[in-house]
Enzyme design. Structure first.
Site, mmCIF file in Angstrom:
data_model
loop_
_atom_site.group_PDB
_atom_site.id
_atom_site.type_symbol
_atom_site.label_atom_id
_atom_site.label_comp_id
_atom_site.label_asym_id
_atom_site.label_seq_id
_atom_site.Cartn_x
_atom_site.Cartn_y
_atom_site.Cartn_z
ATOM 1 N N LEU A 187 5.742 2.782 -4.540
ATOM 2 C CA LEU A 187 4.852 3.762 -3.934
ATOM 3 C C LEU A 187 5.235 5.200 -4.302
ATOM 4 O O LEU A 187 6.409 5.554 -4.337
ATOM 5 C CB LEU A 187 4.866 3.606 -2.405
ATOM 6 C CG LEU A 187 4.457 2.231 -1.884
ATOM 7 C CD1 LEU A 187 4.375 2.241 -0.358
ATOM 8 C CD2 LEU A 187 3.128 1.767 -2.472
ATOM 9 N N HIS A 188 4.212 5.997 -4.548
ATOM 10 C CA HIS A 188 4.393 7.418 -4.836
ATOM 11 C C HIS A 188 3.374 8.208 -4.009
ATOM 12 O O HIS A 188 2.600 7.608 -3.240
ATOM 13 C CB HIS A 188 4.262 7.691 -6.335
ATOM 14 C CG HIS A 188 3.018 7.092 -6.949
ATOM 15 N ND1 HIS A 188 1.750 7.496 -6.611
ATOM 16 C CD2 HIS A 188 2.868 6.102 -7.856
ATOM 17 C CE1 HIS A 188 0.864 6.802 -7.290
ATOM 18 N NE2 HIS A 188 1.513 5.928 -8.042
ATOM 19 N N HIS A 228 -0.169 6.850 -3.584
ATOM 20 C CA HIS A 228 -0.374 5.806 -2.559
ATOM 21 C C HIS A 228 -0.354 6.419 -1.159
ATOM 22 O O HIS A 228 -1.137 6.041 -0.296
ATOM 23 C CB HIS A 228 0.739 4.754 -2.637
ATOM 24 C CG HIS A 228 0.794 4.015 -3.923
ATOM 25 N ND1 HIS A 228 1.805 4.196 -4.839
ATOM 26 C CD2 HIS A 228 -0.034 3.079 -4.459
ATOM 27 C CE1 HIS A 228 1.600 3.398 -5.879
ATOM 28 N NE2 HIS A 228 0.502 2.716 -5.674
ATOM 29 N N ARG A 234 3.592 3.333 -13.230
ATOM 30 C CA ARG A 234 4.040 3.085 -14.606
ATOM 31 C C ARG A 234 4.688 4.317 -15.237
ATOM 32 O O ARG A 234 5.302 4.207 -16.300
ATOM 33 C CB ARG A 234 2.879 2.576 -15.463
ATOM 34 C CG ARG A 234 2.460 1.160 -15.070
ATOM 35 C CD ARG A 234 1.506 0.510 -16.058
ATOM 36 N NE ARG A 234 1.369 -0.910 -15.813
ATOM 37 C CZ ARG A 234 0.391 -1.485 -15.108
ATOM 38 N NH1 ARG A 234 -0.560 -0.743 -14.553
ATOM 39 N NH2 ARG A 234 0.363 -2.800 -14.933
#
Ligand code: PAF
Length: 284
Positions: free
Chosen positions: A33-34, A37, A188
């Site tokens: 998660l970043h 999100h 990614r």
């Protein structure tokens, strides 16, 4: 904020859902998660009384040879991230929990939208996405689900699936979140070396060039040329630069469009997009 309740099985999920009051919001993720999100969770809170997050790297949307095994997995870090914005519940099932009968024999054909752009390079991807999204909608009974504009084609396909199959859920979209230098946040991005990360900025710069061209009244061909002309780095290999309708994903000559790019930076495939208005040749 406090850590969310974490459940791993359908049985535990059932019990936990009974405790959640009111309208249920769902944010589906594959973890890693970043801020992108977290923005979906924040958006979900605007539309629901309770919010749950799924963390599940869905095998059916990866083709053999793609990065399923390498995909970053760190549930502790994900829970830490969720607790920063506050969600009520996290469902982090195993593959056996989601696919208890092995491969599904009834699947979803996501239709023509899934055959272009991402679908050309990843022909089985969206069927896998639809399968898991449909299952999670059923398993959770959510009232509203939030998806990011970053995966514009996924968003269009999920909207179409919900419409065509009369699924009782509202789909809300949330804008792309970018780093200060313009790079669209993506799990990614963690594959990129420092050098590749700098090179990856050419995707958002290309979109900017396309958007500027559109504002100056360029045709769709000129907009794509303006974007492509920025992607000259030999280490950034273009997969596609396309200008499409946001619903049908067919090429457009005028009106609102999604300028979408996919490119390999080193061996990492990144996607990005922006929405713009094509005034068309007649407007010149
Ligand atoms: O966008 C993603 O991360 C995935 O495609 C999703 C929606 C969580 C389904 O696995």
């Amino acid at each position: 904020m406090s850590k969310p309740t974490v459940v791993r099985t359908r049985q535990e999920l059932k019990g936990a859902l009974r405790q959640l009051p009111g309208r249920l919001g769902l944010v589906m993720t594959m973890g890693a998660l970043h801020e992108g999100h977290l923005s979906l969770i924040r958006e979900s809170k605007k539309h629901a009384d309770s919010v749950m997050v799924t963390v599940f790297v869905n095998p059916t949307q990866f083709a053999p040879g793609e990065d399923f095994d390498a995909y970053p997995r760190d549930l502790e870090a994900d829970l830490e991230a969720v607790s920063r914005v506050g969600a009520d519940l996290v469902f982090a099932p195993s593959a056996e929990e989601v696919y208890p009968h092995g491969d599904a024999s009834v699947t979803i054909d996501p239709g023509p939208v899934a055959k272009v752009l991402e679908g050309e390079t990843r022909p089985t991807h969206f069927a896998g996405v639809c399968l898991v999204v449909h299952k999670m909608f059923n398993i959770t009974g959510a009232d509203v689900a939030v998806f990011g504009q970053k995966d514009a084609q996924q968003l269009a396909i999920v909207r179409q699936m919900v419409r065509d199959l009369d699924m009782p859920i509202e789909i809300v979209s949330a804008p792309i979140v970018r780093a200060e230098d313009g790079l669209a946040l993506s799990s990614r991005n963690s594959y990129l070396s420092a050098d590749e990360r700098t090179r990856a900025l050419s995707l958002s710069k290309a979109l900017r060039a396309g958007k500027d061209a559109a504002s100056a009244g360029a045709t769709s061909t000129e907009i794509k040329e303006a974007a492509s002309s920025v992607l000259t780095d030999a280490n950034v290999r273009i997969d596609y630069v396309e200008l499409v309708d946001p619903v049908s994903f067919e090429s457009i000559e005028s009106g609102e469009g999604v300028l979408a790019i996919a490119a390999y930076v080193g061996s990492t495939r990144l996607i990005d997009n922006t929405i713009l208005e094509v005034r068309g040749a007649d407007a010149k």
